[in-house]
Design an enzyme around this catalytic site. Structure first.
Site, mmCIF file in Angstrom:
data_model
loop_
_atom_site.group_PDB
_atom_site.id
_atom_site.type_symbol
_atom_site.label_atom_id
_atom_site.label_comp_id
_atom_site.label_asym_id
_atom_site.label_seq_id
_atom_site.Cartn_x
_atom_site.Cartn_y
_atom_site.Cartn_z
ATOM 1 N N GLY A 42 45.499 47.431 43.851
ATOM 2 C CA GLY A 42 46.158 46.190 44.274
ATOM 3 C C GLY A 42 47.607 46.310 44.701
ATOM 4 N N ASP A 101 50.437 44.435 41.462
ATOM 5 C CA ASP A 101 50.350 43.304 42.382
ATOM 6 C C ASP A 101 50.573 41.978 41.670
ATOM 7 O OD1 ASP A 101 47.968 43.540 40.956
ATOM 8 O OD2 ASP A 101 46.642 43.425 42.694
ATOM 9 N N ASP A 104 48.355 38.664 35.329
ATOM 10 C CA ASP A 104 47.422 37.567 35.089
ATOM 11 C C ASP A 104 47.234 37.396 33.578
ATOM 12 O OD1 ASP A 104 45.515 35.620 36.022
ATOM 13 O OD2 ASP A 104 43.904 37.048 35.733
ATOM 14 N N LYS A 132 51.281 34.844 37.197
ATOM 15 C CA LYS A 132 50.601 33.580 36.868
ATOM 16 C C LYS A 132 50.754 33.352 35.369
ATOM 17 C CE LYS A 132 46.457 34.622 38.868
ATOM 18 N NZ LYS A 132 45.119 34.449 39.497
ATOM 19 N N PHE A 153 43.394 31.648 42.543
ATOM 20 C CA PHE A 153 43.002 33.022 42.857
ATOM 21 C C PHE A 153 43.511 33.359 44.252
ATOM 22 C CE2 PHE A 153 40.517 36.757 43.759
ATOM 23 C CZ PHE A 153 40.550 37.410 42.530
ATOM 24 N N ASP A 160 42.612 41.686 46.224
ATOM 25 C CA ASP A 160 41.252 41.540 46.743
ATOM 26 C C ASP A 160 40.456 40.463 46.022
ATOM 27 O OD1 ASP A 160 40.983 43.082 44.250
ATOM 28 O OD2 ASP A 160 38.884 43.273 44.843
ATOM 29 N N ARG A 166 42.129 42.815 51.222
ATOM 30 C CA ARG A 166 43.352 43.545 50.849
ATOM 31 C C ARG A 166 44.262 43.746 52.054
ATOM 32 N NH1 ARG A 166 42.739 45.653 45.583
ATOM 33 N NH2 ARG A 166 40.669 46.383 45.040
HETATM 34 P P1 IMP Z 1 45.314 41.195 34.047
HETATM 35 O O1 IMP Z 1 44.969 42.409 33.245
HETATM 36 O O2 IMP Z 1 44.400 40.028 33.744
HETATM 37 O O3 IMP Z 1 46.767 40.798 33.997
HETATM 38 O O4 IMP Z 1 44.877 41.522 35.494
HETATM 39 C C1 IMP Z 1 45.651 42.054 36.424
HETATM 40 C C2 IMP Z 1 44.757 42.486 37.564
HETATM 41 O O5 IMP Z 1 43.713 41.537 37.856
HETATM 42 C C3 IMP Z 1 45.605 42.574 38.807
HETATM 43 O O6 IMP Z 1 46.173 43.859 38.921
HETATM 44 C C4 IMP Z 1 44.607 42.257 39.878
HETATM 45 O O7 IMP Z 1 43.940 43.421 40.270
HETATM 46 C C5 IMP Z 1 43.610 41.333 39.236
HETATM 47 N N1 IMP Z 1 43.915 39.917 39.560
HETATM 48 C C6 IMP Z 1 44.387 38.979 38.726
HETATM 49 N N2 IMP Z 1 44.573 37.802 39.352
HETATM 50 C C7 IMP Z 1 44.211 38.014 40.627
HETATM 51 C C8 IMP Z 1 44.183 37.162 41.798
HETATM 52 O O8 IMP Z 1 44.542 35.978 41.805
HETATM 53 N N3 IMP Z 1 43.740 37.757 42.937
HETATM 54 C C9 IMP Z 1 43.339 39.054 43.003
HETATM 55 N N4 IMP Z 1 43.363 39.876 41.939
HETATM 56 C C10 IMP Z 1 43.784 39.357 40.763
HETATM 57 MG MG MG Z 2 44.887 45.368 40.271
#
Ligand code: IMP
Ligand code: MG
Length: 176
Positions: A42, A101, A104, A132, A153, A160, A166
């Site tokens: 990402g 990227d 979340d 976020k 999202f 992606d 992407r």
């Molecule tokens: P986390 O471990 O939940 O913080 O996830 C982070 C990863 O989830 C990021 O590096 C992205 O690859 C993916 N991700 C989280 N939110 C989004 C989104 O809104 N669009 C695309 N990918 C996302």
């Molecule tokens: Mg990622």
């Protein structure tokens, strides 16, 4: 073939100017040498633009990549994060910046921080293009944030949906 509806969210020029600002914020903190570690896949587009912008600062840079994957389907992370690709050289006593990227749930970044702390860097900081905060499941904040965004999202500029979109030069909201 594009089947999902994508609404424009962040334009190329907004991303470009924020990335330049971030490069200077980062250079002000590290001043000298810095190893930038991008999380695949990402971060690739953001990382490339951020590195180019950092070229205009006094930082001496080295680059590496890591890949983690979180089990889960569609747009939800399961919280179980697996290391797929580790860094390729020693970061002991070096300044390190992790670049991703989007922040979340926080599971991926917190796993990467824990892993890299074990390599005993001099300083370890984090930079994400998007944040976020509403979605957080793990208590974690990034040191450098491009844009704080609402709970939607988003795709494009490296991000992606099911490996698509992407390549978009802008960021859009995937309408469901
Ligand atoms: P986390 O471990 O939940 O913080 O996830 C982070 C990863 O989830 C990021 O590096 C992205 O690859 C993916 N991700 C989280 N939110 C989004 C989104 O809104 N669009 C695309 N990918 C996302
Ligand atoms: Mg990622």
């Amino acid at each position: 073939m594009q089947v999902e509806k994508i609404s424009p969210f962040l334009e190329e020029k907004d991303i470009r100017s924020r990335v330049r600002e971030l490069a200077h914020e980062i250079a002000a903190v590290f001043e000298d040498e810095l190893t930038v570690i991008g999380l695949l896949k990402g971060s690739f587009m953001f990382m490339a633009d951020l590195m180019r912008a950092m070229h205009r600062t006094p930082l001496h840079l080295t680059v590496d990549f890591m890949k983690v994957s979180s089990y889960g389907t569609g747009t939800e992370s399961s919280g179980e994060v697996r290391l797929v690709k580790d860094i390729g050289f020693a970061i002991e006593k070096r300044n390190v910046l992790i670049v991703d990227d989007i922040l979340d749930s926080g599971h991926s970044l917190s796993m990467v921080i824990r892993h890299l702390e074990g390599h005993r860097p001099k300083r370890l900081k984090t930079c994400v293009l998007l944040d976020k905060p509403e979605r957080r499941q793990v208590s974690i904040r990034a040191d450098f944030v491009g844009f704080e965004i609402p709970n939607a999202f988003v795709v494009g500029y490296g991000l992606d949906f099911d490996e698509h979109y992407r390549e978009l030069p802008y960021i859009g909201i995937l309408e469901t």
